[in-house]
Design a protein around this motif. Structure first.
Motif, PDB file in Angstrom:
ATOM      1  N   SER A  81     -23.313  17.311 -18.297  1.00 40.93           N
ATOM      2  CA  SER A  81     -23.114  16.517 -19.512  1.00 40.93           C
ATOM      3  C   SER A  81     -24.140  15.780 -20.134  1.00 40.93           C
ATOM      4  CB  SER A  81     -21.931  15.649 -19.264  1.00 40.93           C
ATOM      5  OG  SER A  81     -21.830  14.555 -18.441  1.00 40.93           O
ATOM      6  N   HIS A  82     -25.093  15.038 -18.676  1.00 34.10           N
ATOM      7  CA  HIS A  82     -25.981  14.295 -19.158  1.00 34.10           C
ATOM      8  C   HIS A  82     -26.752  13.871 -17.877  1.00 34.10           C
ATOM      9  CE1 HIS A  82     -23.004  11.214 -18.671  1.00 34.10           C
ATOM     10  NE2 HIS A  82     -23.964  10.267 -18.912  1.00 34.10           N
ATOM     11  N   THR A  83     -27.858  13.058 -17.984  1.00 29.63           N
ATOM     12  CA  THR A  83     -28.638  12.873 -16.515  1.00 29.63           C
ATOM     13  C   THR A  83     -28.469  11.691 -15.925  1.00 29.63           C
ATOM     14  OG1 THR A  83     -30.387  12.396 -18.002  1.00 29.63           O
ATOM     15  CG2 THR A  83     -30.182  14.753 -17.283  1.00 29.63           C
ATOM     16  N   HIS A  84     -27.231  10.793 -16.309  1.00 32.71           N
ATOM     17  CA  HIS A  84     -27.170   9.561 -15.743  1.00 32.71           C
ATOM     18  C   HIS A  84     -26.494   9.857 -14.164  1.00 32.71           C
ATOM     19  CE1 HIS A  84     -26.794   7.001 -19.375  1.00 32.71           C
ATOM     20  NE2 HIS A  84     -27.867   7.158 -18.984  1.00 32.71           N
ATOM     21  N   TYR A  85     -26.888   8.636 -13.311  1.00 30.21           N
ATOM     22  CA  TYR A  85     -26.562   8.850 -11.717  1.00 30.21           C
ATOM     23  C   TYR A  85     -25.281   9.123 -11.452  1.00 30.21           C
ATOM     24  CZ  TYR A  85     -24.307   4.548 -11.434  1.00 30.21           C
ATOM     25  OH  TYR A  85     -23.251   3.594 -11.664  1.00 30.21           O
ATOM     26  N   ASP A  86     -24.294   8.690 -12.262  1.00 28.21           N
ATOM     27  CA  ASP A  86     -22.934   9.092 -11.825  1.00 28.21           C
ATOM     28  C   ASP A  86     -22.506  10.536 -12.062  1.00 28.21           C
ATOM     29  OD1 ASP A  86     -23.333   8.098 -14.415  1.00 28.21           O
ATOM     30  OD2 ASP A  86     -21.331   7.328 -14.406  1.00 28.21           O
ATOM     31  N   HIS A  87     -23.249  11.174 -12.890  1.00 24.81           N
ATOM     32  CA  HIS A  87     -22.821  12.720 -13.502  1.00 24.81           C
ATOM     33  C   HIS A  87     -23.671  13.758 -12.415  1.00 24.81           C
ATOM     34  CE1 HIS A  87     -20.196  11.466 -16.724  1.00 24.81           C
ATOM     35  NE2 HIS A  87     -20.943  10.418 -16.511  1.00 24.81           N
ATOM     36  N   VAL A 112     -36.541  14.277 -18.074  1.00 20.97           N
ATOM     37  CA  VAL A 112     -35.782  13.259 -17.189  1.00 20.97           C
ATOM     38  C   VAL A 112     -36.140  13.315 -15.840  1.00 20.97           C
ATOM     39  CG1 VAL A 112     -33.811  12.105 -16.633  1.00 20.97           C
ATOM     40  CG2 VAL A 112     -34.284  12.503 -19.132  1.00 20.97           C
ATOM     41  N   PHE A 113     -35.699  14.745 -15.222  1.00 23.90           N
ATOM     42  CA  PHE A 113     -35.867  14.874 -13.848  1.00 23.90           C
ATOM     43  C   PHE A 113     -37.311  14.980 -13.214  1.00 23.90           C
ATOM     44  CE2 PHE A 113     -31.638  17.681 -14.022  1.00 23.90           C
ATOM     45  CZ  PHE A 113     -30.996  16.596 -13.953  1.00 23.90           C
ATOM     46  N   GLU A 114     -38.150  15.042 -14.307  1.00 25.90           N
ATOM     47  CA  GLU A 114     -39.577  15.090 -13.956  1.00 25.90           C
ATOM     48  C   GLU A 114     -40.201  13.522 -13.992  1.00 25.90           C
ATOM     49  OE1 GLU A 114     -41.273  17.764 -16.656  1.00 25.90           O
ATOM     50  OE2 GLU A 114     -40.752  19.456 -15.542  1.00 25.90           O
ATOM     51  N   GLY A 117     -39.947   7.248 -13.045  1.00 29.40           N
ATOM     52  CA  GLY A 117     -39.253   6.245 -13.440  1.00 29.40           C
ATOM     53  C   GLY A 117     -37.648   6.457 -13.624  1.00 29.40           C
ATOM     54  N   ALA A 118     -37.290   7.563 -14.088  1.00 24.48           N
ATOM     55  CA  ALA A 118     -35.830   7.765 -14.247  1.00 24.48           C
ATOM     56  C   ALA A 118     -35.105   8.099 -12.886  1.00 24.48           C
ATOM     57  CB  ALA A 118     -35.748   9.215 -14.889  1.00 24.48           C
ATOM     58  N   LYS A 119     -36.253   8.693 -11.848  1.00 27.91           N
ATOM     59  CA  LYS A 119     -35.727   8.693 -10.287  1.00 27.91           C
ATOM     60  C   LYS A 119     -35.431   7.363  -9.878  1.00 27.91           C
ATOM     61  CE  LYS A 119     -37.790  13.323  -9.781  1.00 27.91           C
ATOM     62  NZ  LYS A 119     -38.884  14.093  -9.161  1.00 27.91           N
ATOM     63  N   LYS A 120     -36.162   6.470 -10.246  1.00 29.14           N
ATOM     64  CA  LYS A 120     -36.141   5.029  -9.478  1.00 29.14           C
ATOM     65  C   LYS A 120     -34.790   4.454 -10.002  1.00 29.14           C
ATOM     66  CE  LYS A 120     -40.989   4.027  -8.960  1.00 29.14           C
ATOM     67  NZ  LYS A 120     -42.258   3.387  -9.443  1.00 29.14           N
ATOM     68  N   GLY A 144     -35.541  17.199  -6.265  1.00 29.48           N
ATOM     69  CA  GLY A 144     -34.780  18.508  -6.073  1.00 29.48           C
ATOM     70  C   GLY A 144     -33.893  18.526  -7.260  1.00 29.48           C
ATOM     71  N   PHE A 145     -34.110  17.844  -8.263  1.00 29.76           N
ATOM     72  CA  PHE A 145     -33.138  17.935  -9.566  1.00 29.76           C
ATOM     73  C   PHE A 145     -34.044  19.111 -10.362  1.00 29.76           C
ATOM     74  CE2 PHE A 145     -32.385  13.344  -8.892  1.00 29.76           C
ATOM     75  CZ  PHE A 145     -30.926  13.509  -8.730  1.00 29.76           C
ATOM     76  N   ARG A 146     -33.136  19.899 -11.013  1.00 26.70           N
ATOM     77  CA  ARG A 146     -33.947  20.989 -11.964  1.00 26.70           C
ATOM     78  C   ARG A 146     -32.588  21.252 -12.962  1.00 26.70           C
ATOM     79  NH1 ARG A 146     -32.302  25.225  -7.371  1.00 26.70           N
ATOM     80  NH2 ARG A 146     -30.822  26.491  -8.458  1.00 26.70           N
ATOM     81  N   ILE A 147     -33.569  22.163 -13.790  1.00 20.56           N
ATOM     82  CA  ILE A 147     -32.695  22.824 -15.045  1.00 20.56           C
ATOM     83  C   ILE A 147     -33.087  24.257 -15.098  1.00 20.56           C
ATOM     84  CG2 ILE A 147     -32.460  23.067 -17.455  1.00 20.56           C
ATOM     85  CD1 ILE A 147     -30.907  20.861 -16.507  1.00 20.56           C
ATOM     86  N   ASP A 148     -32.349  25.113 -14.896  1.00 20.01           N
ATOM     87  CA  ASP A 148     -32.826  26.455 -14.871  1.00 20.01           C
ATOM     88  C   ASP A 148     -32.497  26.967 -16.107  1.00 20.01           C
ATOM     89  OD1 ASP A 148     -33.258  26.600 -11.927  1.00 20.01           O
ATOM     90  OD2 ASP A 148     -31.079  26.506 -11.899  1.00 20.01           O
ATOM     91  N   ARG A 149     -31.524  26.529 -17.215  1.00 18.86           N
ATOM     92  CA  ARG A 149     -31.319  27.302 -18.275  1.00 18.86           C
ATOM     93  C   ARG A 149     -30.976  26.261 -19.260  1.00 18.86           C
ATOM     94  NH1 ARG A 149     -26.665  31.864 -19.687  1.00 18.86           N
ATOM     95  NH2 ARG A 149     -27.045  32.039 -21.940  1.00 18.86           N
ATOM     96  N   ILE A 150     -31.905  25.987 -20.319  1.00 21.47           N
ATOM     97  CA  ILE A 150     -31.880  25.104 -21.470  1.00 21.47           C
ATOM     98  C   ILE A 150     -31.073  25.525 -22.345  1.00 21.47           C
ATOM     99  CG2 ILE A 150     -33.137  23.938 -23.198  1.00 21.47           C
ATOM    100  CD1 ILE A 150     -35.398  23.661 -21.384  1.00 21.47           C
ATOM    101  N   LEU A 151     -30.068  24.737 -22.921  1.00 21.62           N
ATOM    102  CA  LEU A 151     -29.071  24.964 -23.699  1.00 21.62           C
ATOM    103  C   LEU A 151     -28.940  24.216 -25.038  1.00 21.62           C
ATOM    104  CD1 LEU A 151     -25.689  25.358 -21.732  1.00 21.62           C
ATOM    105  CD2 LEU A 151     -27.189  27.313 -22.253  1.00 21.62           C
ATOM    106  N   LYS A 152     -29.057  24.992 -26.103  1.00 22.69           N
ATOM    107  CA  LYS A 152     -29.116  24.278 -27.565  1.00 22.69           C
ATOM    108  C   LYS A 152     -27.848  24.343 -28.289  1.00 22.69           C
ATOM    109  CE  LYS A 152     -34.058  24.608 -28.180  1.00 22.69           C
ATOM    110  NZ  LYS A 152     -34.340  23.380 -27.749  1.00 22.69           N
ATOM    111  N   ASP A 153     -27.645  23.635 -29.348  1.00 28.17           N
ATOM    112  CA  ASP A 153     -26.433  23.463 -30.045  1.00 28.17           C
ATOM    113  C   ASP A 153     -25.928  24.921 -30.462  1.00 28.17           C
ATOM    114  OD1 ASP A 153     -24.502  21.743 -31.324  1.00 28.17           O
ATOM    115  OD2 ASP A 153     -25.123  22.797 -33.073  1.00 28.17           O
TER     116      ASP A 153
END
Length: 328
Positions: A81-87, A112-114, A117-120, A144-153
């Motif tokens: 859903s998004h890249t916040h730590y609790d998700h 974000v995964f790269e 600062g976001a990882k910290k 080890g975070f990654r995105i394999d398939r980028i989705l658009k609207d």
């Protein structure tokens, strides 16, 4: 797979069970503060969000147990859903167990995964959740975070036999926020850009990036017209409330904006605005589902954004500090 601790702060609708999902949606949540849902597609299996890092063992076990129970092979997709730590906290651990899974999300997720600062931030808030909700002292993995398939609207992902996931860009909470709809079942997995239900008469907002975008996202979701809506952190809302939910969210978003601007217009500085915001929106009850560190982090960005957008008089700017944001 229950979450009795966090259930103390959420109030259900009369004669309704917010965890009574459609039979092809299995709650594999573990621990407190972050949800994870398994979607049993006709041919493919998908995971919606990953929960928090500190309870990764429980989440992985729940996924494995569900696949065995329903006699399904493996995990095919993960939808973020998004890249916040609790998700996404448990994502690296899930990828170790299911390395062939295809991770789907917004294009912004990749940068974000790269970001170091976001990882910290993920690590800091993840450890705050660990210390709040468990006795563990296990160091958390933020690699080890990654995105394999980028989705658009409007993009779709096939689950087989005419069933698919449709992606909707719904920015506002973050720039990577996505809503997904399981079709033809018409089940919408809403994101935090359109709020978090607390009670039938209360929806929490978290407008970190764009107030206007959250309202546009609410309108977009309403117009889509899904029959069923699953609200993040909360569960499934009653079908009879679906048509009203997104208008209710907009009401609470406007209320929060007006509250911040009311005190800003009376000359309060940033620290004073933070205190007013905390007085109104924080409680020990809320702390049972969200670490206070995360609440304060969100509050900083919400207040900053509202003031800069609606009181853009050139007198106030913000600077980033290790400890957060402050007026200068």
């Amino acid at each position: 797979m229950s979450n009795s601790f966090s259930s103390e702060i959420y109030e259900d609708f009369p004669n309704h069970d917010r965890f009574d999902y459609p039979k092809n949606i299995i709650r594999v949540t573990a621990g407190y503060g972050g949800e994870a849902l398994l979607i049993l597609g006709r041919r493919k299996i998908a995971l919606y969000d990953c929960g928090m890092a500190y309870c990764h063992e429980g989440i992985v076990k729940n996924i494995k147990d569900a696949l065995i129970k329903y006699k399904r092979g493996t995990l095919d997709y993960i939808f973020l859903s998004h890249t916040h730590y609790d998700h996404i906290g448990a994502l690296p651990y899930i990828l170790k167990e299911y390395p062939e899974v295809v991770v789907c999300g917004a294009e912004k997720c990749k940068s974000v995964f790269e970001s170091s600062g976001a990882k910290k931030t993920m690590k800091r808030l993840g450890e705050s959740a660990r210390d709040t909700f468990s006795d563990s002292k296990e160091p958390l993995i933020v690699d080890g975070f990654r995105i394999d398939r980028i989705l658009k609207d409007g993009d779709t992902v096939d689950l087989g036999d005419g069933q698919y996931i449709k992606a909707l860009e719904t920015k506002g909470h973050t720039d990577c926020s996505m809503t997904y709809v399981l079709e033809p079942d018409s089940i919408m997995f809403a994101c935090e850009s359109t709020g978090v239900m607390r009670k039938p008469n209360m929806i929490h907002t978290a407008i970190l990036k764009s107030f206007r975008a959250t309202l546009e996202s609410a309108d977009k979701c309403k117009v889509y017209g899904a029959k069923h809506v699953i609200c993040p952190h909360y569960g499934i809302i009653p079908d009879y409330f679906v048509k009203d939910y997104f208008d209710k969210y907009k009401f609470f978003a406007e209320e929060e904006k007006d509250y911040i601007l009311y005190w800003y217009d009376r000359g309060l500085g940033f620290d004073e605005l933070m205190k007013k915001y905390e007085d109104k929106y924080w409680s020990d009850e809320r702390g049972k589902a969200q670490p206070k560190a995360a609440f304060l982090e969100n509050a900083k960005y919400s207040i900053r954004h509202i003031v800069e957008v609606f009181r853009n008089d050139g007198l106030i700017t913000c600077e980033r500090k290790v400890s957060g944001l402050r007026w200068r």
